[in-house]
Scaffold this motif. Structure first.
Motif, PDB file in Angstrom:
ATOM      1  N   ILE A 110      32.697  51.501  30.951  1.00 18.72           N
ATOM      2  CA  ILE A 110      31.708  50.486  31.318  1.00 18.72           C
ATOM      3  C   ILE A 110      31.485  50.464  32.829  1.00 18.72           C
ATOM      4  O   ILE A 110      30.414  50.085  33.307  1.00 18.72           O
ATOM      5  CB  ILE A 110      32.134  49.095  30.801  1.00 18.72           C
ATOM      6  CG1 ILE A 110      30.963  48.117  30.906  1.00 18.72           C
ATOM      7  CG2 ILE A 110      33.361  48.573  31.530  1.00 18.72           C
ATOM      8  CD1 ILE A 110      31.215  46.786  30.226  1.00 18.72           C
ATOM      9  N   SER A 111      32.497  50.868  33.581  1.00 18.44           N
ATOM     10  CA  SER A 111      32.377  50.955  35.038  1.00 18.44           C
ATOM     11  C   SER A 111      33.360  51.998  35.540  1.00 18.44           C
ATOM     12  O   SER A 111      34.127  52.574  34.762  1.00 18.44           O
ATOM     13  CB  SER A 111      32.664  49.598  35.693  1.00 18.44           C
ATOM     14  OG  SER A 111      34.031  49.274  35.571  1.00 18.44           O
ATOM     15  N   LYS A 112      33.371  52.231  36.836  1.00 19.66           N
ATOM     16  CA  LYS A 112      34.287  53.207  37.413  1.00 19.66           C
ATOM     17  C   LYS A 112      35.693  52.640  37.551  1.00 19.66           C
ATOM     18  O   LYS A 112      36.645  53.383  37.804  1.00 19.66           O
ATOM     19  CB  LYS A 112      33.763  53.670  38.778  1.00 19.66           C
ATOM     20  CG  LYS A 112      32.460  54.465  38.687  1.00 19.66           C
ATOM     21  CD  LYS A 112      32.003  54.947  40.051  1.00 19.66           C
ATOM     22  CE  LYS A 112      30.719  55.750  39.950  1.00 19.66           C
ATOM     23  NZ  LYS A 112      30.247  56.232  41.277  1.00 19.66           N
ATOM     24  N   ASP A 113      35.816  51.317  37.433  1.00 20.45           N
ATOM     25  CA  ASP A 113      37.123  50.686  37.544  1.00 20.45           C
ATOM     26  C   ASP A 113      37.919  50.894  36.255  1.00 20.45           C
ATOM     27  O   ASP A 113      37.383  50.852  35.154  1.00 20.45           O
ATOM     28  CB  ASP A 113      36.976  49.184  37.802  1.00 20.45           C
ATOM     29  CG  ASP A 113      36.331  48.899  39.147  1.00 20.45           C
ATOM     30  OD1 ASP A 113      36.472  49.743  40.041  1.00 20.45           O
ATOM     31  OD2 ASP A 113      35.681  47.848  39.284  1.00 20.45           O
ATOM     32  N   CYS A 114      39.197  51.112  36.390  1.00 17.38           N
ATOM     33  CA  CYS A 114      40.101  51.247  35.252  1.00 17.38           C
ATOM     34  C   CYS A 114      41.125  50.116  35.322  1.00 17.38           C
ATOM     35  O   CYS A 114      41.532  49.745  36.416  1.00 17.38           O
ATOM     36  CB  CYS A 114      40.804  52.590  35.304  1.00 17.38           C
ATOM     37  SG  CYS A 114      41.876  52.964  33.905  1.00 17.38           S
ATOM     38  N   CYS A 115      41.504  49.574  34.260  1.00 24.91           N
ATOM     39  CA  CYS A 115      41.065  49.849  32.886  1.00 24.91           C
ATOM     40  C   CYS A 115      41.157  48.541  32.114  1.00 24.91           C
ATOM     41  O   CYS A 115      42.177  47.837  32.192  1.00 24.91           O
ATOM     42  CB  CYS A 115      41.968  50.870  32.202  1.00 24.91           C
ATOM     43  SG  CYS A 115      42.099  52.478  33.021  1.00 24.91           S
ATOM     44  N   ASN A 116      40.111  48.173  31.391  1.00 23.73           N
ATOM     45  CA  ASN A 116      40.160  46.999  30.533  1.00 23.73           C
ATOM     46  C   ASN A 116      41.138  47.248  29.395  1.00 23.73           C
ATOM     47  O   ASN A 116      41.114  48.310  28.769  1.00 23.73           O
ATOM     48  CB  ASN A 116      38.770  46.710  29.958  1.00 23.73           C
ATOM     49  CG  ASN A 116      37.772  46.331  31.038  1.00 23.73           C
ATOM     50  OD1 ASN A 116      38.000  45.402  31.801  1.00 23.73           O
ATOM     51  ND2 ASN A 116      36.676  47.064  31.106  1.00 23.73           N
ATOM     52  N   SER A 117      41.994  46.270  29.129  1.00 26.15           N
ATOM     53  CA  SER A 117      43.035  46.475  28.126  1.00 26.15           C
ATOM     54  C   SER A 117      43.435  45.155  27.485  1.00 26.15           C
ATOM     55  O   SER A 117      43.370  44.102  28.122  1.00 26.15           O
ATOM     56  CB  SER A 117      44.265  47.116  28.778  1.00 26.15           C
ATOM     57  OG  SER A 117      45.338  47.217  27.871  1.00 26.15           O
ATOM     58  N   PRO A 118      43.862  45.188  26.229  1.00 25.68           N
ATOM     59  CA  PRO A 118      44.420  43.985  25.630  1.00 25.68           C
ATOM     60  C   PRO A 118      45.829  43.732  26.153  1.00 25.68           C
ATOM     61  O   PRO A 118      46.566  44.676  26.476  1.00 25.68           O
ATOM     62  CB  PRO A 118      44.449  44.308  24.135  1.00 25.68           C
ATOM     63  CG  PRO A 118      44.597  45.791  24.078  1.00 25.68           C
ATOM     64  CD  PRO A 118      43.811  46.300  25.264  1.00 25.68           C
ATOM     65  N   GLY A 119      46.168  42.452  26.260  1.00 22.64           N
ATOM     66  CA  GLY A 119      47.514  42.084  26.647  1.00 22.64           C
ATOM     67  C   GLY A 119      48.233  41.482  25.460  1.00 22.64           C
ATOM     68  O   GLY A 119      48.377  42.113  24.415  1.00 22.64           O
ATOM     69  N   LYS A 120      48.644  40.226  25.615  1.00 21.51           N
ATOM     70  CA  LYS A 120      49.304  39.518  24.514  1.00 21.51           C
ATOM     71  C   LYS A 120      48.244  38.991  23.552  1.00 21.51           C
ATOM     72  O   LYS A 120      47.379  38.209  23.925  1.00 21.51           O
ATOM     73  CB  LYS A 120      50.126  38.344  25.048  1.00 21.51           C
ATOM     74  CG  LYS A 120      51.258  38.735  25.982  1.00 21.51           C
ATOM     75  CD  LYS A 120      52.445  39.284  25.220  1.00 21.51           C
ATOM     76  CE  LYS A 120      53.642  39.500  26.151  1.00 21.51           C
ATOM     77  NZ  LYS A 120      54.799  40.061  25.430  1.00 21.51           N
ATOM     78  N   GLY A 121      48.300  39.409  22.307  1.00 20.42           N
ATOM     79  CA  GLY A 121      47.355  38.919  21.310  1.00 20.42           C
ATOM     80  C   GLY A 121      46.088  39.736  21.275  1.00 20.42           C
ATOM     81  O   GLY A 121      45.996  40.838  21.827  1.00 20.42           O
ATOM     82  N   ASN A 122      45.069  39.192  20.621  1.00 21.61           N
ATOM     83  CA  ASN A 122      43.764  39.826  20.496  1.00 21.61           C
ATOM     84  C   ASN A 122      43.912  41.241  19.950  1.00 21.61           C
ATOM     85  O   ASN A 122      44.616  41.486  18.987  1.00 21.61           O
ATOM     86  CB  ASN A 122      43.038  39.769  21.845  1.00 21.61           C
ATOM     87  CG  ASN A 122      41.562  40.080  21.721  1.00 21.61           C
ATOM     88  OD1 ASN A 122      41.143  41.167  22.019  1.00 21.61           O
ATOM     89  ND2 ASN A 122      40.779  39.128  21.257  1.00 21.61           N
TER      90      ASN A 122
END
Length: 370
Positions: free
Chosen positions: A212-224
């Motif tokens: 989605i962007s050059k930044d890393c990294c979207n991630s799940p943590g606790k839950g979801n």
């Protein structure tokens, strides 16, 4: 004329309530315990509901032959289900184009829009929705508010949320049938995972909205989404440092953990950004090419998971959805291919399409590099 009268009546009810008058309780009423633990009195015969999340449309499609018919209003947040999926629904049920709009759960609740739509019940999302004061105003106008949840805690809240929709729309039997179907598939996985030792749970990195962007990294943590990984016998590396349901990991951390499995999520909303695209509107070849591009980014390409070909893509719309059993089975086969070699998410989705969904799910919902 009928709609105008209902709007007028709703506003008059609100004015009376604010003036201290109480509306009489309906003679025919039922009670529902919603996902905030509130006991809510609703009409015994509900004709129309409003929803604040377009993904609830998919839930309705599981339990209603016409999921648009019960809608007094919806948020038109088409990006949440994808434009290709929206076009499928629109083609099958053209009335969707004329359903009034209310605010999405991603934004601020719009009291006036719900009052104008005058639903018999306003169905809203846990974690957002109206304030207590707005709930009181809606109830004073004769519009009960019911909270459901397919996102914050899907494993706990999905079944009761589907039951609530079934009770409100006359689809209780179909809701129970689908819940039983999903539970049977989940139990098969849970029973095998229960026998796994901690050392046999491979490290998994899930990158949400990959590219989605050059930044890393979207991630799940606790839950979801992290719950899906843990449920099928993986270890979510995001949960070790992120205490919220979602957050960001830096690339150096991901590389230091060198996960054994890499899973990316994406969809049509990432087309312009050059990210992972799959799901409705995309075939397997296009989805795989997209996954390959995402997996070859600097840092990600150096992961052992990618080098070994254990890199996979999943349509984001399959997560936090009532049909997430398909995503669960895909995760299981990716994380423990030998343990779940007899599990076939393609077959499961085919059965869901034939037995339940009013609008079948189409497109490449998941893909692997190989």
């Amino acid at each position: 004329m009928k709609t105008s009268f209902r709007r007028f009546a709703a506003v008059c009810g609100l004015m009376l309530a604010l003036g201290g008058a109480l509306l009489p309780r309906a003679a025919d009423a039922a009670q529902i315990t919603d996902l905030r633990g509130r006991t809510v009195t609703v009409p015994d015969a509900v004709r129309k509901i409003s929803i604040d999340d377009g993904r609830f449309l998919v839930a309705l499609a599981l339990i209603q032959p016409d999921p648009v018919k019960p809608l007094a209003a919806w948020p038109r947040d088409i990006h949440r289900i994808g434009d290709a999926t929206y076009q499928q629904y629109l083609k099958r049920f053209p009335a969707l184009a004329k359903v009034p709009q209310v605010a999405s759960s991603a934004g601020s609740f719009n009291l006036e829009a719900v009052l104008a739509a005058a639903p018999d019940v306003a169905v809203v999302s846990v974690g957002s929705g109206p304030t207590d004061a707005q709930i009181a105003q809606l109830q004073a106008a004769g519009i009960p508010v019911v909270f459901i949840d397919f996102f914050d805690n899907p494993f706990k809240n999905q079944a009761p949320s589907l039951r609530i929709l079934g009770q409100l729309t006359g689809g209780a039997a179909q809701a129970d049938a689908y819940i039983a179907f999903s539970r049977q598939h989940r139990d098969k996985i849970a029973q095998r995972v229960a026998r796994l030792a901690a050392k046999d749970r491979p490290a998994v990195f899930l990158e949400a909205h990959a590219g989605i962007s050059k930044d890393c990294c979207n991630s799940p943590g606790k839950g979801n989404m992290g719950e899906y990984i843990e449920f099928v016998g993986g270890h979510n590396i995001g949960a070790d440092v992120l205490k919220a349901p979602t957050g960001k990991l830096n690339l150096e951390y991901v590389m230091s953990r060198d996960p054994q499995v890499y899973i990316a999520t994406g969809g049509a909303h990432l087309e312009k950004a050059g990210g992972l695209v799959l799901g409705a509107g995309y075939d397997a070849a296009r989805a795989r090419a997209s996954l390959n591009a995402v997996a070859q980014r600097q840092g990600i390409a150096q992961l052992s998971a990618v080098k070994a070909g254990r890199a996979y893509g999943l349509a984001h719309q399959l997560i936090n959805s009532p049909i997430d059993i398909v995503a669960i089975e895909a995760f299981a086969t990716w994380i423990h291919p030998e343990l779940f070699k007899d599990v076939d998410p393609v077959k499961t989705l085919d059965e869901i399409n034939k037995r339940f969904l009013a609008v079948p799910y189409e497109g490449a919902g998941w893909i692997g590099l190989k």
